[in-house]
Write a protein that holds these residues in place. Structure first.
Motif, PDB file in Angstrom:
ATOM      1  N   UNK A   1      33.456  85.432  30.573  1.00  0.00           N
ATOM      2  CA  UNK A   1      33.509  84.007  30.245  1.00  0.00           C
ATOM      3  C   UNK A   1      33.181  83.163  31.476  1.00  0.00           C
ATOM      4  N   UNK A   2      33.772  83.512  32.609  1.00  0.00           N
ATOM      5  CA  UNK A   2      33.511  82.752  33.833  1.00  0.00           C
ATOM      6  C   UNK A   2      32.036  82.809  34.216  1.00  0.00           C
ATOM      7  N   UNK A   3      31.436  83.974  34.057  1.00  0.00           N
ATOM      8  CA  UNK A   3      30.009  84.131  34.366  1.00  0.00           C
ATOM      9  C   UNK A   3      29.158  83.244  33.461  1.00  0.00           C
ATOM     10  N   UNK A   4      29.494  83.224  32.174  1.00  0.00           N
ATOM     11  CA  UNK A   4      28.717  82.418  31.224  1.00  0.00           C
ATOM     12  C   UNK A   4      28.852  80.930  31.512  1.00  0.00           C
ATOM     13  N   UNK A   5      30.081  80.494  31.811  1.00  0.00           N
ATOM     14  CA  UNK A   5      30.331  79.068  32.019  1.00  0.00           C
ATOM     15  C   UNK A   5      29.724  78.566  33.330  1.00  0.00           C
ATOM     16  N   UNK A   6      29.793  79.390  34.373  1.00  0.00           N
ATOM     17  CA  UNK A   6      29.350  78.925  35.695  1.00  0.00           C
ATOM     18  C   UNK A   6      27.892  79.235  35.994  1.00  0.00           C
ATOM     19  N   UNK A   7      27.222  80.003  35.141  1.00  0.00           N
ATOM     20  CA  UNK A   7      25.833  80.391  35.412  1.00  0.00           C
ATOM     21  C   UNK A   7      24.931  79.200  35.762  1.00  0.00           C
ATOM     22  N   UNK A   8      24.992  78.080  35.017  1.00  0.00           N
ATOM     23  CA  UNK A   8      24.098  76.961  35.349  1.00  0.00           C
ATOM     24  C   UNK A   8      24.378  76.325  36.713  1.00  0.00           C
ATOM     25  N   UNK A   9      25.559  76.596  37.282  1.00  0.00           N
ATOM     26  CA  UNK A   9      25.955  75.944  38.532  1.00  0.00           C
ATOM     27  C   UNK A   9      26.157  76.952  39.659  1.00  0.00           C
ATOM     28  N   UNK A  10      25.620  78.145  39.476  1.00  0.00           N
ATOM     29  CA  UNK A  10      25.922  79.268  40.366  1.00  0.00           C
ATOM     30  C   UNK A  10      25.610  78.960  41.834  1.00  0.00           C
TER      31      UNK A  10
ATOM     32  N   UNK B   1      25.783  76.289  43.511  1.00  0.00           N
ATOM     33  CA  UNK B   1      26.718  75.381  44.171  1.00  0.00           C
ATOM     34  C   UNK B   1      28.153  75.864  44.192  1.00  0.00           C
ATOM     35  N   UNK B   2      28.416  77.057  43.655  1.00  0.00           N
ATOM     36  CA  UNK B   2      29.789  77.535  43.530  1.00  0.00           C
ATOM     37  C   UNK B   2      30.097  78.739  44.412  1.00  0.00           C
ATOM     38  N   UNK B   3      29.161  79.080  45.276  1.00  0.00           N
ATOM     39  CA  UNK B   3      29.325  80.285  46.080  1.00  0.00           C
ATOM     40  C   UNK B   3      30.569  80.277  46.952  1.00  0.00           C
ATOM     41  N   UNK B   4      31.012  79.105  47.399  1.00  0.00           N
ATOM     42  CA  UNK B   4      32.140  79.024  48.324  1.00  0.00           C
ATOM     43  C   UNK B   4      33.482  78.840  47.610  1.00  0.00           C
ATOM     44  N   UNK B   5      33.477  78.754  46.287  1.00  0.00           N
ATOM     45  CA  UNK B   5      34.720  78.519  45.545  1.00  0.00           C
ATOM     46  C   UNK B   5      35.560  79.797  45.523  1.00  0.00           C
ATOM     47  N   UNK B   6      36.799  79.681  45.957  1.00  0.00           N
ATOM     48  CA  UNK B   6      37.701  80.834  45.943  1.00  0.00           C
ATOM     49  C   UNK B   6      38.296  81.011  44.544  1.00  0.00           C
ATOM     50  N   UNK B   7      38.556  82.259  44.181  1.00  0.00           N
ATOM     51  CA  UNK B   7      39.151  82.568  42.876  1.00  0.00           C
ATOM     52  C   UNK B   7      38.399  81.886  41.746  1.00  0.00           C
ATOM     53  N   UNK B   8      37.067  82.046  41.760  1.00  0.00           N
ATOM     54  CA  UNK B   8      36.235  81.362  40.775  1.00  0.00           C
ATOM     55  C   UNK B   8      36.596  81.757  39.347  1.00  0.00           C
ATOM     56  N   UNK B   9      36.878  83.044  39.130  1.00  0.00           N
ATOM     57  CA  UNK B   9      37.224  83.485  37.785  1.00  0.00           C
ATOM     58  C   UNK B   9      38.518  82.821  37.308  1.00  0.00           C
TER      59      UNK B   9
END
Length: 200
Positions: free
Chosen positions: A87-96, A98-106
């Motif tokens: 689910x996290x992969x599907x939701x964040x794919x369009x913004x991948x 810009x999200x590289x530095x986000x901790x605990x992304x899932x």
């Protein structure tokens, strides 16, 4: 306690309508179309739920909400680790990018997805009955399914509370993920709410 069959069926229909309405917002977030299927929503005892969950020793991510407004309740949404990551992969794919530095992304993504699910379920109830339901900030945790559910059941009182368990399958062209949604609510308050004539 237990709800009458008609009230229970109405409660189930409201949960389903709320989850269904979440797919539009999730679709906007992930830029893809989402669908939802239900493999059963029913009133259950905590003993039965925990016995059922005990057979699953996989790591799960849980998101817990509380409400102390006009309708006090607890809501727990559980994803297996694999489903949560899908689910996290599907939701964040369009913004991948810009999200590289986000901790605990899932964890943070599942927290937001579950917030959408919970808020939409309660929005259906709020709109239908003109009742104020304010949820706490999502509390995200990780562990074995039965342990996570047990923690959410600490304040359950069988003399006055009911427990509803929904099994939900979220799907799109990018994922197929299952989750369990557990709702604990005061039976008298819920019965009183469901007896009101719908508004609007």
């Amino acid at each position: 306690m237990t709800l009458a069959e008609s009230a229970r069926d109405l409660m189930v229909s409201l949960i389903h309508a709320g989850v269904q309405s979440s797919t539009e917002r999730l679709g906007r977030m992930s830029q893809t179309e989402w669908g939802v299927n239900f493999s059963g929503t029913q009133e259950m005892s905590p003993v039965r739920v925990l016995s059922w969950f005990t057979h699953n020793q996989q790591t799960h991510i849980s998101v817990r909400f509380r409400s102390t407004s006009e309708m006090p309740l607890e809501m727990l949404i559980l994803f297996s680790d694999a489903s949560a990551r899908a689910v996290a992969e599907a939701v964040t794919r369009p913004y991948k990018d810009g999200l590289g530095a986000v901790q605990d992304l899932t964890h943070s993504t599942i927290g937001e997805v579950c917030n959408i699910l919970a808020q939409n379920v309660l929005a259906v109830m709020s709109d239908r009955y003109q009742v104020s339901i304010i949820l706490s900030v999502p509390d995200v945790d990780e562990g074995v399914k039965a342990d996570l559910a047990s923690a959410a059941l600490e304040d359950y009182d069988g003399r006055k509370d009911i427990l509803l368990l929904a099994h939900v399958n979220l799907h799109s062209e990018r994922l197929d993920a299952e989750c369990s949604m557990m709702v604990i609510v005061n039976e008298a308050v819920m019965r009183g709410l469901l007896s009101r004539p719908p508004q609007g």
